[in-house]
Design a protein around this motif. Structure first.
Motif, PDB file in Angstrom:
ATOM      1  N   LYS A  87     -16.821   3.131  29.301  1.00  0.00           N
ATOM      2  CA  LYS A  87     -16.014   4.184  30.038  1.00  0.00           C
ATOM      3  C   LYS A  87     -15.571   5.476  29.417  1.00  0.00           C
ATOM      4  O   LYS A  87     -15.681   5.526  27.923  1.00  0.00           O
ATOM      5  CB  LYS A  87     -14.595   3.339  29.393  1.00  0.00           C
ATOM      6  N   VAL A 120      -9.016   7.963  31.500  1.00  0.00           N
ATOM      7  CA  VAL A 120      -8.388   7.613  32.581  1.00  0.00           C
ATOM      8  C   VAL A 120      -8.739   8.545  33.876  1.00  0.00           C
ATOM      9  O   VAL A 120      -8.517   9.654  33.370  1.00  0.00           O
ATOM     10  CB  VAL A 120      -7.104   7.070  32.510  1.00  0.00           C
ATOM     11  N   SER A 168      -7.008  11.691  33.177  1.00  0.00           N
ATOM     12  CA  SER A 168      -6.862  13.136  32.296  1.00  0.00           C
ATOM     13  C   SER A 168      -8.558  13.576  33.373  1.00  0.00           C
ATOM     14  O   SER A 168      -8.891  14.782  31.967  1.00  0.00           O
ATOM     15  CB  SER A 168      -7.649  12.187  31.220  1.00  0.00           C
ATOM     16  N   ASP A 170     -10.107  -0.014  38.104  1.00  0.00           N
ATOM     17  CA  ASP A 170      -9.093   0.396  37.436  1.00  0.00           C
ATOM     18  C   ASP A 170      -8.035   1.266  36.647  1.00  0.00           C
ATOM     19  O   ASP A 170      -7.700   1.910  35.971  1.00  0.00           O
ATOM     20  CB  ASP A 170      -9.170  -0.927  36.251  1.00  0.00           C
ATOM     21  N   GLY A 171      -8.559   2.183  37.055  1.00  0.00           N
ATOM     22  CA  GLY A 171      -8.324   3.613  37.191  1.00  0.00           C
ATOM     23  C   GLY A 171      -8.740   4.356  35.798  1.00  0.00           C
ATOM     24  O   GLY A 171      -8.248   5.283  35.321  1.00  0.00           O
ATOM     25  N   GLN A 172      -9.900   3.701  35.635  1.00  0.00           N
ATOM     26  CA  GLN A 172     -10.770   3.944  34.435  1.00  0.00           C
ATOM     27  C   GLN A 172     -11.932   4.619  34.762  1.00  0.00           C
ATOM     28  O   GLN A 172     -12.284   4.137  36.063  1.00  0.00           O
ATOM     29  CB  GLN A 172     -11.516   3.141  33.673  1.00  0.00           C
TER      30      GLN A 172
END
Lengths: 489, 171
Positions: free
Chosen positions: B54, B57, B60, B154-156
């Motif tokens: 990961k 987000v 960023s 999921d937005g990551q």
């Protein structure tokens, strides 16, 4: 005789009776060597040995404090530098000693090569010597890694990138070298074991063999033009001469060796005291991307070579050229095992030495300056020379800003300041016309990136207006070849 | 006296013992040597060195910009210290379209730096330069920057990495 001396003598006798060391070594020390070899030219071998002993002594001392772990190594080096009593001095001696060892060993190699010492029957002595040289370079590289700073981290990256160019097994070599998929804790432990146990062990064994061969075959006599090496007669003639006109190694030849050994050690100590330890330079944090890694001096020539070679030859030179050079070095005594020893009758050998020394030192000198590297902070750190903004139009001044802001000076110097990857911009208007300037900026070429996507038309216009103003007042601007010459009056 | 010396190769008991000594030592050497070599070459495993990581987000990473992101080497050991951290350049083209580049120059692995004004990556070692899409602009690199495989979940933003990018094993 005073009592103390007598007691010492009796202790010495006690040991001698049991060990027989003096009895065994005396003839070795006193073995006859050719008279002219008691020369200053013959001291480099023993001087290298002295430096090796110094490296072992200081290396053991450093290992008392150094932590061979990726999370602590850097701090333990800083502790050695700043806090441990005399830690800075021992680090400095180890560093300067390593430099001196590579240097003096190279001198030894050049001397024995020019004196033809590798010829029959001393071929194996030379071959063992080449392995000693390679092991020493291995020590130099692994030692540089143990410094565990930014240079070490990215130096490993360079080593891995070179290894990765090997076909098929490249990736396997990289992982074996790094002890894992990436440069991290396991890598340092690996290099520590190699630097402290493996290679020193091999070095000690090879040095034993090297010295044994020197003792068994005798010190190479001073070469005389016309005294040709012949397998049938060489050894008999050498023995005869040494017994007729030899001098005992100890003390006649050893005197100069002893002076040579102490001079190099004292020079190392002086450098250490005067210049102090080297590094560690910056914590080994790979997320600090403004590192500009540089190798230690013994690899500067290779570093320079990698910048200057045409890119398509690099892999071939790394994977074929370098091993070939080593094989050639090992094969020297097999290629010319007999014949003339004197450098006066071996022009090819002398020229080869001169050529190699010139190439290596030139490349290393270039490596220090590394003119091919962009000056990464030129855009923000350098001022635009006052002369280049005086009397300029607003448009030209905007162009000067573009030069500054678009990092042009990372590669192009202005008023002597800036990178030297591309040509200096002073006087660029005498070389390129307006159209050529625009084309060069937009399309790039000749090692320059194309800026078409990164500049607005207004920026290009301003930039070119500024560049057009860069010419000495007494020189005319560049003209396209089809522009008709103004008629001369 | 003679009998003690002549028996190295004969089928006498002493000869047998000598051969047995040789054979046992050869077996012992192999039993030590094979694990030693296996241990040293342990890190050489082909598929190891890739895992989804990961990066942060999506929000960023501003659209149209290239930013430095860092992650922890998924194969880290407790004593990695600062070297457990790895950096990469994340270019958000727009929406969920990204390009994630390794910092290691494709030439010899030095860390390339991003210059947003001239929209170039430059290498401090031998002067390699790359455009903002990672393609080679000039200098000695034989190819463009190494590019991570990425995913938006999921937005990551996730990337697949963990091994040193080289010509033999690009990320």
């Amino acid at each position: 005789m005073p009592r103390g001396t007598r007691a010492l003598e009796s202790i010495a006798r006690w040991f001698e009776e049991r060990t027989g060391v003096t009895q065994a070594l005396a003839p070795v020390m006193a073995h006859p060597v050719p008279r002219r070899t008691a020369s200053w030219w013959y001291v480099f071998g023993s001087a290298t040995l002295a430096l090796f002993a110094l490296q072992i002594a200081t290396g053991i001392c450093l290992a008392l404090v150094y932590v061979p772990s990726a999370d602590q190594a850097y701090q333990s080096l800083r502790y050695l530098n700043d806090q441990a009593a005399l830690g800075w001095f021992l680090r400095a001696v180890h560093f300067w000693g390593s430099n001196a060892m590579v240097l003096v060993m190279t001198l030894h190699m050049i001397q024995v090569f020019l004196w033809g010492a590798y010829k029959y029957p001393r071929e194996l002595t030379w071959i063992v010597g080449v392995f000693l040289f390679l092991c020493t370079l291995g020590m130099a590289f692994t030692g540089q890694i143990l410094r565990w700073d930014q240079d070490a981290y990215w130096g490993l990256g360079i080593g891995a990138s070179i290894a990765a160019r090997a076909p098929v097994i490249g990736s396997a070599i990289v992982h074996a070298l790094l002890g894992g998929p990436i440069i991290a804790g396991r890598t340092l432990s690996r290099f520590f074991a190699v630097h402290v146990f493996l290679v020193p062990g091999i070095l000690i064994g090879l040095i034993g063999l090297h010295v044994w061969l020197v003792l068994r075959l005798g010190v190479n006599e001073w070469p005389m033009p016309g005294r040709v090496v012949d397998r049938e007669t060489y050894r008999k003639r050498y023995e005869e001469e040494v017994h007729k006109d030899g001098v005992p190694f100890f003390p006649v030849a050893a005197r100069k060796d002893m002076v040579g050994m102490s001079v190099v050690i004292l020079a190392v100590l002086a450098c250490a005291a005067f210049f102090g330890p080297y590094g560690p330079n910056g914590a080994p944090d790979p997320t600090i991307t403004d590192a500009s890694p540089r190798p230690d001096f013994y690899f500067l020539s290779l570093f320079a070579l990698m910048a200057l070679l045409p890119p398509w030859t690099e892999t071939a030179i790394l994977l074929v050229g370098m091993p070939l050079a080593i094989v050639l070095l090992l094969a020297v005594p097999l290629i010319a095992p007999a014949g003339e020893k004197s450098w006066r009758r071996r022009p090819v050998s002398v020229l080869s030495v001169i050529l190699i020394v010139l190439v290596v030192t030139t490349l290393a000198t270039l490596g220090v300056r590394s003119p091919w590297s962009p000056i990464m902070d030129a855009g923000t750190a350098l001022a635009t020379p006052v002369a280049y903004v005086q009397g300029r139009t607003p448009l030209q001044l905007q162009g000067a800003l573009v030069v500054q802001n678009k990092q042009c000076r990372n590669c192009h110097s202005l008023g002597g300041e800036g990178g030297s990857r591309g040509p200096a911009l002073d006087g660029v208007a005498t070389r390129l016309t307006r159209d050529q300037l625009i084309r060069q900026v937009l399309q790039g070429g000749g090692n320059m990136p194309a800026y078409a996507k990164n500049l607005t038309p207004a920026e290009v216009n301003a930039l070119v207006a500024f560049l057009e103003s860069l010419r000495p007042p007494n020189q005319s601007p560049a003209r396209a070849s089809f522009t008709p010459r103004p008629a001369t009056r | 006296m003679c009998a003690e010396h002549d028996s190295l190769t004969t089928t006498s008991r002493r000869g047998f013992l000598f051969k047995l000594g040789l054979a046992l030592n050869a077996i012992a050497a192999a039993l030590v040597g094979i694990p030693v070599i296996g241990y040293i070459l342990g890190p050489v495993r082909r598929s190891a060195g890739q895992e989804w990581i990961k990066l942060g987000v999506v929000g960023s990473f501003p659209e149209g910009q290239t930013r430095l992101a860092t992650y922890e080497n998924p194969f880290r050991v407790a004593w990695d210290g600062p070297t457990a951290k790895i950096a990469c350049w994340v270019r958000r083209i727009g929406g969920e379209q990204f390009q994630v580049f390794a910092v290691n120059c494709a030439h010899l692995g030095c860390p390339v730096r991003w210059f947003p004004q001239s929209r170039l990556f430059m290498c401090p070692c031998h002067g390699g330069a790359y455009y903002e899409d990672g393609s080679r602009a000039s200098g000695p690199p034989p190819r463009g920057l190494f590019e991570y495989e990425y995913q938006v979940r999921d937005g990551q933003l996730w990337v697949r990495g963990g091994q040193l990018p080289t010509l033999a094993g690009p990320v």
